[in-house]
Design a protein around this motif. Structure first.
Motif, PDB file in Angstrom:
ATOM      1  N   GLU A 191      -1.693 -11.468   1.596  1.00  0.00           N
ATOM      2  CA  GLU A 191      -3.148 -12.403   1.220  1.00  0.00           C
ATOM      3  C   GLU A 191      -4.596 -12.077   1.585  1.00  0.00           C
ATOM      4  O   GLU A 191      -3.936 -11.489   2.852  1.00  0.00           O
ATOM      5  N   LEU A 192      -5.149 -11.990   1.419  1.00  0.00           N
ATOM      6  CA  LEU A 192      -7.036 -12.602   2.067  1.00  0.00           C
ATOM      7  C   LEU A 192      -7.806 -13.445   1.787  1.00  0.00           C
ATOM      8  O   LEU A 192      -7.092 -13.550   0.055  1.00  0.00           O
ATOM      9  N   ASP A 217      -9.571 -16.770  -2.783  1.00  0.00           N
ATOM     10  CA  ASP A 217      -8.562 -16.114  -1.996  1.00  0.00           C
ATOM     11  C   ASP A 217      -8.111 -15.286  -2.765  1.00  0.00           C
ATOM     12  O   ASP A 217      -7.693 -15.234  -4.408  1.00  0.00           O
ATOM     13  N   VAL A 218      -7.022 -14.500  -2.339  1.00  0.00           N
ATOM     14  CA  VAL A 218      -6.924 -12.971  -3.204  1.00  0.00           C
ATOM     15  C   VAL A 218      -5.437 -12.869  -3.022  1.00  0.00           C
ATOM     16  O   VAL A 218      -4.910 -13.198  -1.158  1.00  0.00           O
ATOM     17  N   THR A 219      -3.754 -13.035  -3.519  1.00  0.00           N
ATOM     18  CA  THR A 219      -2.444 -12.691  -2.835  1.00  0.00           C
ATOM     19  C   THR A 219      -2.305 -11.483  -4.079  1.00  0.00           C
ATOM     20  O   THR A 219      -2.465 -11.696  -5.048  1.00  0.00           O
ATOM     21  N   ASP A 226     -12.930  -2.791  -1.437  1.00  0.00           N
ATOM     22  CA  ASP A 226     -12.563  -2.512  -0.511  1.00  0.00           C
ATOM     23  C   ASP A 226     -11.479  -2.853   0.283  1.00  0.00           C
ATOM     24  O   ASP A 226     -10.458  -2.749   1.008  1.00  0.00           O
ATOM     25  N   LEU A 227     -10.658  -4.146  -0.591  1.00  0.00           N
ATOM     26  CA  LEU A 227      -9.728  -4.593  -0.651  1.00  0.00           C
ATOM     27  C   LEU A 227      -8.258  -4.002  -0.046  1.00  0.00           C
ATOM     28  O   LEU A 227      -8.359  -3.114  -1.352  1.00  0.00           O
ATOM     29  N   VAL A 228      -7.420  -4.239   0.396  1.00  0.00           N
ATOM     30  CA  VAL A 228      -6.210  -3.888   0.874  1.00  0.00           C
ATOM     31  C   VAL A 228      -5.545  -5.276   1.122  1.00  0.00           C
ATOM     32  O   VAL A 228      -5.305  -4.993   2.583  1.00  0.00           O
ATOM     33  N   LEU A 247       1.690  -7.849  -8.938  1.00  0.00           N
ATOM     34  CA  LEU A 247       0.525  -9.212  -9.935  1.00  0.00           C
ATOM     35  C   LEU A 247      -0.948  -9.152  -8.718  1.00  0.00           C
ATOM     36  O   LEU A 247      -0.293 -10.608  -7.851  1.00  0.00           O
ATOM     37  N   VAL A 248      -2.045  -9.536  -8.804  1.00  0.00           N
ATOM     38  CA  VAL A 248      -3.288  -9.573  -8.397  1.00  0.00           C
ATOM     39  C   VAL A 248      -3.221 -11.346  -8.497  1.00  0.00           C
ATOM     40  O   VAL A 248      -4.207 -11.001  -9.501  1.00  0.00           O
TER      41      VAL A 248
END
Length: 652
Positions: free
Chosen positions: A347-348, A335-337, A357-359, A294-295
């Motif tokens: 987390e970013l 914020d991305v989790t 291109d998020l990893v 779950l993002v």
């Protein structure tokens, strides 16, 4: 205002209550649910249909408006039984009437397969696991009610089957599916046709199995019809107007009507259109793709008091290749989790929309385990809710995980906890909430133990009446603000009044609290400054104003008129409402309240600080305020000034 937001802006999904239906009936004479007897018609009708070693096909993940059932009621202590792998018995009821729901289907997922149970005419069910161990409550559906169906294998509801142990009197209360009428108006009150409307819940991962419509267009009368759970945010946009947002409150559900009033046209939209996106992959520590994670995408914590996008955030579930795309974002910082049960989250922070291109990497983490017991008897609690919060600074607590456990041993286990400082909170119906602080050292992959004991809470009784006439209000809802539905799962500290307007609240902590009160055909209220002692609290008489014909329900409360959030050692001011005490005293967005009547807010803590700010209408308090930096003075020490603020009645 911070109503229902003490731990963050989260919607209610499923909630553990107590063994009695009386909390739903305000002690109005409803009887305890009875377990079906072996060999009876009820037992045979409700008997589970075994589908061992069959796993339902995984549906394609979708970002949807959440279809939310509400609240599970905890059972009494476990009893000895003859079932080899234990058993669970209870009822499914309507959250609004307390009546049994016939034909509700419950699906339980265990190792290697799934099994289901269907309720009888009285809403009774019986679940006999075919193996001992942990089972997840995977799906709950019933005609005419909002379904529960998270991504398969990711349910936050855990049933632990213990050989020879039966847990009875479990009650699941489902929320009826209510159709709401929305109306979009301009600043002049005239209907606006062709407005784009979205229903935002921030809980997309909770309804993956049951995608529902979340986008609408207003018709020639400015109207649209939709389904939205309490706590959802409804957003309307039109190129000729500034955008508008409104929350679906309990008063909205009672009135079945929501009005969105767009701002005046200023040449461009006040809020840029949400057409940006973020995309990427979720992988494990070995770089392998993680499906079903779950993002969550939320406005960056570092940006507060600036809030980007939907206040509840956006969610998406990764596909079989671990990929995700979250669309409909406004320009800003997020914020991305990424989360998957059993693994530590990735987390970013402070990510700008447009990146593809998020990893996000999920790790192993420690196992947090413990036993929850009755403080007086030492017996294990067979049903409780566990919330784990990450400590960020002296005041700020960020929800990490929230689960409900039904286990005869009173045992809980949470895997994938990364290094850090945590607050572990436990609640159960009839008991005062308790918390303990836990440290998970760096590089810990083993077990960290945190046992908790719960003491019986205080009781409050009272009556809800109509202001002026003193007529009793039946089926009025009373909820303890900040304790009723925090997070995805929690015990509900609420009640409904009986025919004479009487209610009972149990399991309350001692101290000061606020009550949220609502009833059909009346304006809602938040009533603050109610003190609860260790013994029975004096009966409360709560008055609600009647709405006039054609009048939209409002929320009345007394406070300073500002949205506050904990950051470091202060309550930072977000929005300031015109006409409130904060505006009168000169508070502005970005100011930080560090003292309340001489006491530091870090000493009070966030919940007590909020209660201290509220109080009696026209009474005064002194706030020590660290003023927001003026343009050109960033980096300079901010002055702290004492401001006298008058508490005002605010209508929203």
């Amino acid at each position: 205002m911070d109503r229902k937001r003490t731990l963050g802006l989260l919607a209610i999904v499923l909630v553990l209550l107590g063994a009695l239906l009386l909390v739903l009936r305000g002690r109005g004479g409803e009887q305890e649910p009875q377990a079906p007897r072996t060999g009876s018609t009820a037992a045979s009708t409700a008997a589970p249909t075994q589908t061992a070693k069959e796993t339902p096909p995984r549906p394609k993940p979708a970002h949807t408006a959440t279809a939310l059932p509400t609240r599970l009621v905890p059972a009494t202590y476990a009893e000895r039984s003859t079932e080899a792998n234990g058993a669970f018995e209870g009822r499914v009821i309507s959250a609004t009437t307390g009546e049994g729901v016939e034909g509700a289907e419950l699906t339980f997922a265990g190792s290697g397969g799934a099994t289901s149970a269907r309720t009888d005419a009285g809403g009774r069910f019986r679940f006999v696991p075919y193996t001992a161990g942990t089972w997840q409550l995977a799906v709950v559906t019933a005609r005419g009610y909002l379904p529960f169906g998270p991504e398969w294998g990711q349910s936050p509801i855990r049933f632990t089957a213990v050989p020879g142990q039966r847990i009875s009197d479990i009650v699941l209360a489902l929320t009826p599916e209510v159709e709401l009428l929305g109306r979009v108006e301009g600043a002049d009150g005239q209907p606006v046709a062709g407005a784009r409307v979205r229903v935002l819940t921030g809980r997309g991962g909770e309804s993956v199995l049951f995608p529902t419509s979340d986008r609408y267009t207003s018709d020639a009368r400015g109207e649209f019809r939709f389904h939205g759970p309490e706590g959802a945010i409804v957003e309307a946009r039109h190129p000729a107007h500034a955008s508008a947002r409104a929350e679906v409150t309990s008063a909205t559900l009672l009135a079945r009507r929501l009005v969105l009033k767009l701002g005046g046209h200023e040449g461009t939209e006040a809020t840029p259109p949400g057409d940006a996106s973020l995309a990427g992959r979720v992988v494990d520590g070995s770089g392998r793709a993680v499906a079903g994670a779950l993002v969550s995408v939320t406005s960056a914590a570092s940006a507060w008091p600036r809030l980007y996008g939907d206040a509840l955030g956006y969610e998406q579930v990764t596909d079989e290749e671990g990929r995700f795309t979250v669309e409909g974002l406004e320009p800003g910082s997020y914020d991305v989790t990424a989360r998957l049960m059993g693994l530590s989250p990735g987390e970013l922070r402070d990510v700008a929309p447009g990146r593809k291109d998020l990893v996000l990497t999920l790790g192993q983490g420690a196992r947090l385990v413990g036993t929850v017991r009755d403080a007086a008897t030492g017996k294990p609690m067979s049903s409780f809710t566990l919330a784990v919060l990450t400590k960020r600074g002296p005041l700020q607590r960020v929800p990490f995980a929230q689960l409900s456990f039904i286990d005869a041993r009173g045992h809980y286990e949470l895997a994938g906890v990364p290094a850090g400082s945590y607050v572990v909170q436990v609640a159960a119906y009839g008991y005062a909430p308790s918390e303990t602080h836990v440290e998970v050292p760096r590089n810990t992959l083993g077990t960290v133990t945190a046992d908790v004991s719960l003491g019986r809470g205080a009781k409050m009784t009272g009556r809800v009446v109509e202001e002026g006439s003193n007529l009793p209000l039946e089926r009025a809802r009373i909820a303890v603000e900040g304790m009723s539905g925090e997070g995805a799962l929690s015990v509900r500290y609420d009640a409904l009044t009986d025919a004479e307007g009487h209610f009972t609240l149990e399991g309350l902590p001692t101290g000061q609290l606020s009550l949220y009160v609502s009833a059909e055909g009346h304006h809602s209220r938040i009533i603050s400054g109610i003190r609860v002692g260790p013994e029975a609290t004096a009966p409360q008489v709560l008055e609600l104003r009647k709405t006039e014909e054609g009048e939209e329900p409002q929320l009345d409360m007394v406070g300073i008129g500002a949205v506050l959030a904990p950051r470091e050692d202060a309550l930072v001011v977000g929005q300031v409402f015109p006409g409130g005490g904060a505006a009168e005293a000169g508070l502005v967005t970005g100011d930080g309240i560090v003292r309340i009547d001489g006491r530091p807010v870090v000493e009070l803590g966030f919940p007590e600080a909020i209660q201290s700010i509220r109080g009696v209408e026209n009474s005064k308090l002194v706030l020590g305020v660290r003023k927001a930096s003026a343009p050109g003075t960033e980096g300079s020490p901010a002055p702290i000034v004492d401001l006298t603020v008058t508490r005002r009645r605010i209508r929203k």
